[in-house]
Design an enzyme around this catalytic site. Structure first.
Site, PDB file in Angstrom:
ATOM      1  N   LYS A  93      38.809  -3.633 -14.793  1.00  0.00           N
ATOM      2  CA  LYS A  93      37.995  -3.680 -13.581  1.00  0.00           C
ATOM      3  C   LYS A  93      36.689  -4.417 -13.874  1.00  0.00           C
ATOM      4  O   LYS A  93      35.848  -3.935 -14.613  1.00  0.00           O
ATOM      5  CB  LYS A  93      37.670  -2.284 -13.053  1.00  0.00           C
ATOM      6  CG  LYS A  93      37.044  -2.378 -11.649  1.00  0.00           C
ATOM      7  CD  LYS A  93      36.350  -1.113 -11.199  1.00  0.00           C
ATOM      8  CE  LYS A  93      34.912  -1.037 -11.604  1.00  0.00           C
ATOM      9  NZ  LYS A  93      34.035  -2.043 -10.966  1.00  0.00           N
TER      10      LYS A  93
ATOM     11  N   GLU B 168      30.356   1.487 -24.836  1.00  0.00           N
ATOM     12  CA  GLU B 168      29.272   0.608 -25.267  1.00  0.00           C
ATOM     13  C   GLU B 168      28.224   0.700 -24.177  1.00  0.00           C
ATOM     14  O   GLU B 168      28.404   0.172 -23.085  1.00  0.00           O
ATOM     15  CB  GLU B 168      29.801  -0.815 -25.470  1.00  0.00           C
ATOM     16  CG  GLU B 168      28.948  -1.623 -26.408  1.00  0.00           C
ATOM     17  CD  GLU B 168      27.871  -2.404 -25.707  1.00  0.00           C
ATOM     18  OE1 GLU B 168      26.797  -1.797 -25.461  1.00  0.00           O
ATOM     19  OE2 GLU B 168      28.088  -3.565 -25.372  1.00  0.00           O
TER      20      GLU B 168
ATOM     21  N   CYS C 188      22.278  -5.339 -22.919  1.00  0.00           N
ATOM     22  CA  CYS C 188      22.141  -3.963 -23.406  1.00  0.00           C
ATOM     23  C   CYS C 188      21.418  -3.907 -24.738  1.00  0.00           C
ATOM     24  O   CYS C 188      20.753  -2.937 -25.056  1.00  0.00           O
ATOM     25  CB  CYS C 188      23.510  -3.306 -23.509  1.00  0.00           C
ATOM     26  SG  CYS C 188      24.713  -4.347 -24.327  1.00  0.00           S
TER      27      CYS C 188
ATOM     28  N   GLU D 217      15.742   2.148 -20.235  1.00  0.00           N
ATOM     29  CA  GLU D 217      16.282   0.798 -20.228  1.00  0.00           C
ATOM     30  C   GLU D 217      15.972   0.150 -18.882  1.00  0.00           C
ATOM     31  O   GLU D 217      16.365   0.667 -17.834  1.00  0.00           O
ATOM     32  CB  GLU D 217      17.789   0.844 -20.456  1.00  0.00           C
ATOM     33  CG  GLU D 217      18.404  -0.528 -20.573  1.00  0.00           C
ATOM     34  CD  GLU D 217      19.881  -0.493 -20.911  1.00  0.00           C
ATOM     35  OE1 GLU D 217      20.601   0.335 -20.331  1.00  0.00           O
ATOM     36  OE2 GLU D 217      20.318  -1.313 -21.735  1.00  0.00           O
TER      37      GLU D 217
END
Lengths: 265, 498
Positions: free
Chosen positions: B201, B275, B309, B406
């Site tokens: 996806k 991850e 990331c 983040e």
């Protein structure tokens, strides 16, 4: 001459290299003995101490860690009879000792077998090394000695520290093993063993934010719930076999670090 | 540094700050890409309509213009895709000679290389990233990944000593919008090499390169059902995660969603790799080659608009060089060109979505409110589209949200340190542990720092480098499992006793 009355052992917890009673003062009856019944606070203390012990243990040379594990086997060999009396017998003890020796030899081979040098497309020496994950919680599976050793040895040989919840029904041999650990130059806090009620302790262990990995091989019906609790800080969760012996069991509790080091004149 | 060089550096620093020069526009032509009006779901080797008929519009974030109507996969569609994958797994793919499997992957790698320009342009149109990055990083690395894992397909037994590896089965893979094609390659290449079949996806906002990839699969003559692509928002991902016949989930995305997935899978015995997010420290020592380090800082946080990331979003500067580094950084930031992703001179492209722009804006506002000092270079932004000026915060306390959370945008927080111990302490003071950077001329210090940083990737005197041979993945709440290298195969095999 009257017959001598033997001195009986008091089974206590093993935390930070010492043998304290539960701070709660509780005990429970197992295999005819009064066993310390650790409280949640005992468990949290053990986790804090295991965390503090992590730096020293993982900072030792691999060669040194291997010698400490081998020394554990030596101490177990000396206490064969005592251990055998508290588990299924001499065969289980022999297997547990041999397993400890087997893992002792892995400490200074892991980086070579599990790590790698990576041929990247650029001027870098690129390598991947295994490092310990951190504090690992273990629910010891049966058989009470071999199961515990099979799950504990791969955790500590890689440089992790451990907080073990012993089998609730067969806790005595775990404390006997702790006495081997205490005399084997295992630095205090590297292995902590608690006896008590699984239903009280396991959820605290699984949800504690300072626990980085969980070995749930010894979990019963509550495994799924413990896994769910462990997800809160993305714990590495292992459900292995109680009798396995494999470097892949060590790798399950290791992180891999990739370093890009520049090459240049 | 020689006297002459010192003098030159002094003069350079005294010179007025340059701003981005006026360049004539140099846009890459769009017409190499043919975007269809509407796309179905790629299941069993062909495009099919979603059962519900539900669609959504995917846009060009730089122009806020619609590009195509994309299918929203529902429960029935995901089930259909998983069944196609299971069928392909059971009836051919897993039993195919590994050397033949390898050749399919080699074909895919070559086709990606051949059609690289098309993919690069499409990636920039749909994702907002500068064409220079799609062209020089995303697409070549994606092709390299397939090429690398192609070679593993018939050598798996050499990767796992004393074990007999076999495929896991059907892998459900969910990827983010920051590197759509590259993340697809990271997921699909090792999965297929190990003999699995896949339902992937793509991210809701960036489905188009994955849908174009289906055409590469057609050209490669990959058997139907080996790779299935289901588009849609998080609902489609959730269906995939909870589908009972998926054997393994691989997820790249936020830590929040990663934890939710781990909870969903608790007790199911399904394999999982995650991850997740990061808040990496980029550590600059006083002996670092400063101009090179400043390039590394810029590349660390402004590469791909900071939608990375492993971005070096916390700059840790040794106090003695703090003023110099900040001055040099501000000079450099003033030359960053923000704008049209398709312009070959663009350094910073469009923010991927309105939603992400709002999130960045809110976090930046929190930094201002909490008392950090903000700097943004003078910068002319296009009138339409989603943009954010490269931003740096100084006077940041470790407790500020901009130092903890983040941001996933072009926003840097600067902290200082006096000793290596303090640098380590601050660098590791986060629940994340994905990556870190170290800048120093001293090799022994690089290795000492690398040893003590709790992060899965450590870059020394460089940043944001990737390679199919180099394992990548996180410590702590940045996830578990590795992608890349021999280690990247492990999530996709079951190891039987030899």
């Amino acid at each position: 001459m009257t017959e001598r009355l033997p001195v009986q052992k008091t089974y206590k917890l093993f935390i930070g290299g010492a043998f304290p009673r539960s701070e709660s003062g509780r005990t429970y009856l197992a295999l005819g003995a009064n066993v310390a019944c650790a409280s949640r606070k005992d468990l949290r203390d053990a986790i804090r101490i295991a965390r503090q012990a992590g730096g020293g243990w993982s900072g030792m040379t691999a060669y040194n860690r291997g010698q400490v594990l081998y020394r554990i086997a030596e101490m177990m060999e000396m206490r064969q009879a005592e251990l055998a009396a508290l588990c299924s017998g001499p065969d289980e003890v022999a297997a547990a000792i041999d397993r400890m020796v087997w893992y002792a030899g892995w400490s200074d081979k892991l980086a070579q077998v599990i790590g790698s040098a990576n041929p990247v497309a650029g001027p870098y020496f690129n390598f991947t090394v295994p490092e310990p994950t951190g504090v690992t919680g273990i629910l010891a599976p049966l058989p009470p000695l071999l199961g515990l050793v099979s799950r504990l040895a791969p955790v500590i040989v890689g440089g992790n520290t451990a907080v073990v919840i012993a089998s609730e029904s067969h806790p005595l041999v775990a404390i006997e093993l702790a006495e081997c650990l205490a005399t084997a130059d295992v630095p205090p806090g590297v292995v902590n063993i608690l006896t008590g009620l699984r239903s009280e302790l396991a959820p605290v262990l699984a949800s504690h934010m300072d626990v980085a990995a969980l070995d749930l091989t010894g979990a019963d019906g509550d495994g799924a719930e413990l896994e769910r609790l462990g997800a809160e800080n993305v714990k590495r969760i292992v459900r292995g076999r109680a009798d396995s012996q494999s470097p892949y069991d060590i790798a399950a509790f290791l992180e891999l670090k990739t370093v890009w080091h520049p090459i240049g004149m | 540094m020689t006297k002459d060089k010192r003098e030159l550096a002094r003069r350079q620093d005294k010179a007025p700050i340059a701003t981005a020069w006026d360049y004539a526009p140099a846009p890459e032509a769009r017409d190499i890409v043919k975007i269809q009006e509407r796309y179905g779901l790629f299941i069993g080797g062909k495009f099919v309509e979603p059962a519900s008929g539900e669609r959504y519009t995917t846009i060009d974030p730089a122009r806020e213009e619609p590009l195509a109507e994309v299918a929203q996969a529902g429960k029935a569609d995901v089930d259909r895709a998983v069944r196609a994958a299971r069928d392909a797994f059971a009836n051919g793919w897993s039993a195919l000679r590994p050397s033949e499997r390898a050749k399919y992957l080699f074909r895919i790698a070559r086709l990606l290389q051949e059609r690289s320009r098309e993919f690069a342009v499409l990636e920039s149109i749909n994702g907002g990233k500068p064409i220079r990055e799609s062209r020089d990083v995303d697409v070549p690395l994606a092709a390299a990944h397939f090429f690398y894992y192609a070679g593993w397909a018939d050598k798996l037994e050499y990767a796992f000593p004393n074990r007999k590896p076999r495929p896991v089965g059907v892998a459900g893979q969910i990827i983010p919008w920051n590197f759509p094609l590259l993340m697809l390659a990271w997921k699909i290449a090792p999965a297929l090499a190990a003999g699995n079949t896949v339902v992937l996806k793509p991210a809701e906002t960036t489905p188009l390169s994955a849908l174009l990839f289906c055409d590469v699969l057609r050209q490669a003559e990959l058997p139907p059902g080996v790779v299935n692509i289901v588009t849609g928002d998080g609902r489609a991902g959730a269906e995939l995660v909870s589908h009972p016949d998926v054997n393994k989930i691989a997820f790249t995305g936020s830590t929040e969603v990663g934890k939710a997935i781990q909870k969903t899978l608790a007790g199911t015995g399904k394999r999982l790799t995650l991850e997740l997010g990061g808040k990496a420290a980029n550590i600059i020592f006083d002996d670092a080659p400063l101009d090179q380090a400043v390039e590394g800082i810029v590349n660390g946080i402004y590469f791909n608009q900071g939608h990375v990331c492993c971005a070096g979003s916390r700059l840790l500067v040794e106090e003695s060089i703090y003023e110099t580094v900040i001055a040099k950084l501000k000079r450099r930031m003033a030359t960053l060109r923000v704008g049209d992703p398709l312009d070959k001179n663009t350094d910073v492209g469009a923010i991927n979505s309105k939603q992400q722009l709002d999130k960045i804006s809110a976090l930046v506002q929190s930094g201002v409110d909490e008392g950090a000092e903000i700097y943004q270079p003078p910068c002319k932004l296009p009138e339409r589209g989603y943009w954010f000026v490269p931003t740096v915060f100084t006077n940041v306390a470790q407790s500020y949200r901009i130092a903890q959370e983040e941001i996933f945008g072009p926003v840097l927080s600067v902290l200082t340190f006096r000793t290596p111990d303090e640098a380590i302490e601050k660098a590791n003071n986060t629940p994340y542990g994905l990556s870190a950077g170290v800048w120093t001329e001293k090799g022994s210090r690089i290795l000492a720092m690398a040893q003590r940083l709790r992060a899965g990737v450590v870059w020394a005197n460089t940043y944001n480098r990737f390679d199919p041979a180099a394992p990548f993945g996180g410590y702590k709440e940045s996830g578990f499992g590795r992608e890349g290298g021999r280690h990247g195969l492990e999530p996709y095999v079951v190891l039987d006793d030899a």
